[in-house]
Design a protein around this motif. Structure first.
Motif, PDB file in Angstrom:
ATOM      1  N   THR A  16       0.861  -1.263   0.133  1.00  0.00           N
ATOM      2  CA  THR A  16       0.240  -0.105  -0.025  1.00  0.00           C
ATOM      3  C   THR A  16       0.924   1.128   0.184  1.00  0.00           C
ATOM      4  N   ILE A  17       2.027   1.299   0.975  1.00  0.00           N
ATOM      5  CA  ILE A  17       2.845   2.386   0.961  1.00  0.00           C
ATOM      6  C   ILE A  17       3.518   2.497  -0.214  1.00  0.00           C
ATOM      7  N   ARG A  18       4.153   1.366  -0.947  1.00  0.00           N
ATOM      8  CA  ARG A  18       4.583   1.615  -2.179  1.00  0.00           C
ATOM      9  C   ARG A  18       3.627   2.178  -3.450  1.00  0.00           C
ATOM     10  N   MET A  19       2.422   1.658  -3.354  1.00  0.00           N
ATOM     11  CA  MET A  19       1.423   2.154  -4.364  1.00  0.00           C
ATOM     12  C   MET A  19       1.185   3.697  -4.120  1.00  0.00           C
ATOM     13  N   MET A  20       1.132   4.028  -3.007  1.00  0.00           N
ATOM     14  CA  MET A  20       0.814   5.231  -2.654  1.00  0.00           C
ATOM     15  C   MET A  20       2.141   6.431  -2.933  1.00  0.00           C
ATOM     16  N   THR A  21       3.380   5.851  -2.871  1.00  0.00           N
ATOM     17  CA  THR A  21       4.613   6.575  -3.173  1.00  0.00           C
ATOM     18  C   THR A  21       4.769   6.780  -4.675  1.00  0.00           C
ATOM     19  N   ASN A  22       4.117   5.576  -5.341  1.00  0.00           N
ATOM     20  CA  ASN A  22       4.481   5.434  -6.824  1.00  0.00           C
ATOM     21  C   ASN A  22       3.246   6.100  -7.509  1.00  0.00           C
ATOM     22  N   LYS A  52      12.495  -4.737 -14.590  1.00  0.00           N
ATOM     23  CA  LYS A  52      12.617  -5.634 -15.559  1.00  0.00           C
ATOM     24  C   LYS A  52      11.724  -5.527 -16.916  1.00  0.00           C
ATOM     25  N   ASP A  53      10.714  -5.053 -16.823  1.00  0.00           N
ATOM     26  CA  ASP A  53       9.831  -4.874 -18.171  1.00  0.00           C
ATOM     27  C   ASP A  53       9.308  -3.267 -17.871  1.00  0.00           C
ATOM     28  N   VAL A  54       9.086  -2.766 -18.962  1.00  0.00           N
ATOM     29  CA  VAL A  54       8.275  -1.564 -19.115  1.00  0.00           C
ATOM     30  C   VAL A  54       7.443  -1.732 -20.338  1.00  0.00           C
ATOM     31  N   ARG A  55       6.079  -1.280 -19.894  1.00  0.00           N
ATOM     32  CA  ARG A  55       5.139  -1.344 -20.774  1.00  0.00           C
ATOM     33  C   ARG A  55       4.247   0.083 -21.056  1.00  0.00           C
ATOM     34  N   LYS A  97      -4.474   9.853 -23.540  1.00  0.00           N
ATOM     35  CA  LYS A  97      -3.595   9.534 -22.457  1.00  0.00           C
ATOM     36  C   LYS A  97      -2.883   8.152 -22.448  1.00  0.00           C
ATOM     37  N   TYR A  98      -1.676   8.283 -22.234  1.00  0.00           N
ATOM     38  CA  TYR A  98      -0.490   7.200 -22.169  1.00  0.00           C
ATOM     39  C   TYR A  98      -0.317   6.702 -20.759  1.00  0.00           C
ATOM     40  N   TRP A  99      -0.127   5.495 -20.569  1.00  0.00           N
ATOM     41  CA  TRP A  99      -0.043   4.971 -19.305  1.00  0.00           C
ATOM     42  C   TRP A  99       1.227   4.154 -19.364  1.00  0.00           C
ATOM     43  N   MET A 100       2.297   4.355 -18.389  1.00  0.00           N
ATOM     44  CA  MET A 100       3.564   3.594 -18.574  1.00  0.00           C
ATOM     45  C   MET A 100       3.402   2.803 -17.203  1.00  0.00           C
ATOM     46  N   GLN A 101       3.728   1.499 -17.346  1.00  0.00           N
ATOM     47  CA  GLN A 101       4.055   0.683 -16.003  1.00  0.00           C
ATOM     48  C   GLN A 101       5.232   0.118 -16.096  1.00  0.00           C
ATOM     49  N   ALA A 102       5.960  -0.061 -15.138  1.00  0.00           N
ATOM     50  CA  ALA A 102       7.184  -0.588 -14.766  1.00  0.00           C
ATOM     51  C   ALA A 102       7.081  -1.754 -13.845  1.00  0.00           C
ATOM     52  N   PHE A 103       7.532  -2.947 -14.235  1.00  0.00           N
ATOM     53  CA  PHE A 103       7.435  -4.269 -13.418  1.00  0.00           C
ATOM     54  C   PHE A 103       8.649  -4.790 -13.095  1.00  0.00           C
ATOM     55  N   ASP A 104       8.732  -5.298 -12.047  1.00  0.00           N
ATOM     56  CA  ASP A 104      10.018  -6.249 -11.453  1.00  0.00           C
ATOM     57  C   ASP A 104      10.198  -7.673 -12.019  1.00  0.00           C
ATOM     58  N   HIS A 106       9.560 -10.289 -10.928  1.00  0.00           N
ATOM     59  CA  HIS A 106       8.359 -11.402 -10.537  1.00  0.00           C
ATOM     60  C   HIS A 106       7.251 -10.813 -11.056  1.00  0.00           C
ATOM     61  N   GLY A 107       6.835  -9.804 -11.883  1.00  0.00           N
ATOM     62  CA  GLY A 107       5.731  -9.214 -12.583  1.00  0.00           C
ATOM     63  C   GLY A 107       5.127  -8.155 -11.439  1.00  0.00           C
ATOM     64  N   ASN A 108       5.545  -7.842 -10.448  1.00  0.00           N
ATOM     65  CA  ASN A 108       4.913  -6.787  -9.689  1.00  0.00           C
ATOM     66  C   ASN A 108       4.977  -5.276 -10.206  1.00  0.00           C
ATOM     67  N   ARG A 109       4.186  -4.425 -10.095  1.00  0.00           N
ATOM     68  CA  ARG A 109       4.218  -3.181 -10.780  1.00  0.00           C
ATOM     69  C   ARG A 109       5.029  -2.426  -9.590  1.00  0.00           C
TER      70      ARG A 109
END
Length: 201
Positions: A16-22, A52-55, A97-104, A106-109
Motif C-alpha cells: 500500500t505504501i509503495r502504491m501510494m508513493t508510486n 525488468k519490464d516497461v509497458r 492518455k498514455y500509461w506507463m507501467q514498470a514491473f520487477d 516477479h511481475g509486480n508493478r
C-alpha cells in the motif's frame, strides 16, 4: 500462525505504501502534428535496478520490453532502452492518455506514469493569435498617433482656417447690400452707417 498473519499484514502495508508513493501526477505534453516527441517513464536509479519490464499503453497501442514488442504497429514510435516511448512523427490520432507501467522480475508493478499527449494541428500555434493581435494593436496606435500629429500640424500652421477657429460675422450684411444698391440707383451718396459690433461664433 500469528507470525504468518503479522507477515501478511506487513506485506500488505508495504504494498500500500509503495502504491501510494508510486502514484504520480499526470504529465501533460503538447506538440505540433508532425514533430518528434519522447515520453519519459521518470524512473529513479532505484527503480531502474528493480525494473525488468516497461509497458506503455494507449488506445490501440501496447509496447513492452518483456514481450519484445518495442516497435509500434504503425512504425512511428518505439520503446527505448531507458523505458522512454519515442515518436518520430506525431499525428492527431496519437493524442490522448498514455500509461506507463514498470514491473520487477516477479511481475509486480513498481511504478506507473500517466502522460496526457496533446497534439496541435499543423499550422496552428498558441503563439500565433496573440502575436497577430499585438501587431494589429500596434498598427492601430500608430495610425491614431499619425492622425493626432496631422491635426495638430494643421491647427498650428499660419493661414489655415480650421473648424475650431472663430469666424467673424456681420449682423446686417444682407440689408447693407440692399441699401447700397438703392443709393446707387438714386445717384446720392450713401450715408456711412454707424459701426456695428462684430459677432463671433
Amino acid at each position: 500462525m500469528m507470525t504468518m498473519m503479522m507477515m501478511m499484514m506487513m506485506m500488505m502495508m508495504t504494498m500500500t505504501i509503495r502504491m501510494m508513493t508510486n502514484a504520480e501526477a499526470v504529465y501533460v505534453i503538447r506538440v505540433r502534428s508532425g514533430e518528434a516527441v519522447t515520453m519519459r517513464p521518470n524512473l529513479t536509479d532505484v527503480d531502474r535496478r528493480l525494473v525488468k519490464d516497461v509497458r506503455w499503453t494507449h488506445r490501440n497501442l501496447v509496447v513492452s520490453v518483456k514481450n519484445n514488442m518495442t516497435m509500434c504497429h504503425h512504425g512511428r514510435c518505439e520503446l527505448m532502452v531507458d523505458g522512454s516511448l519515442r515518436y518520430s512523427r506525431i499525428l492527431a490520432e496519437d493524442e490522448g492518455k498514455y500509461w506507463m507501467q514498470a514491473f520487477d522480475e516477479h511481475g509486480n508493478r513498481v511504478k506507473t506514469t500517466d502522460v496526457q499527449l496533446l497534439v496541435d494541428p499543423v499550422g496552428s500555434s498558441s503563439v500565433l493569435v496573440p502575436t497577430l493581435t499585438c501587431i494589429f494593436l500596434i498598427f492601430v496606435l500608430i495610425l491614431i498617433a499619425l492622425i493626432v500629429v496631422r491635426r495638430r500640424h494643421r491647427s498650428t500652421s499660419p493661414g489655415t482656417l480650421m473648424e475650431s477657429d472663430y469666424m467673424t460675422m456681420h449682423g446686417n450684411r444682407g440689408n447693407k447690400e440692399r441699401e447700397e444698391e438703392s443709393v446707387r440707383g438714386s445717384g446720392l451718396e450713401a450715408p456711412i452707417p454707424p459701426q456695428e459690433e462684430d459677432i463671433y461664433v
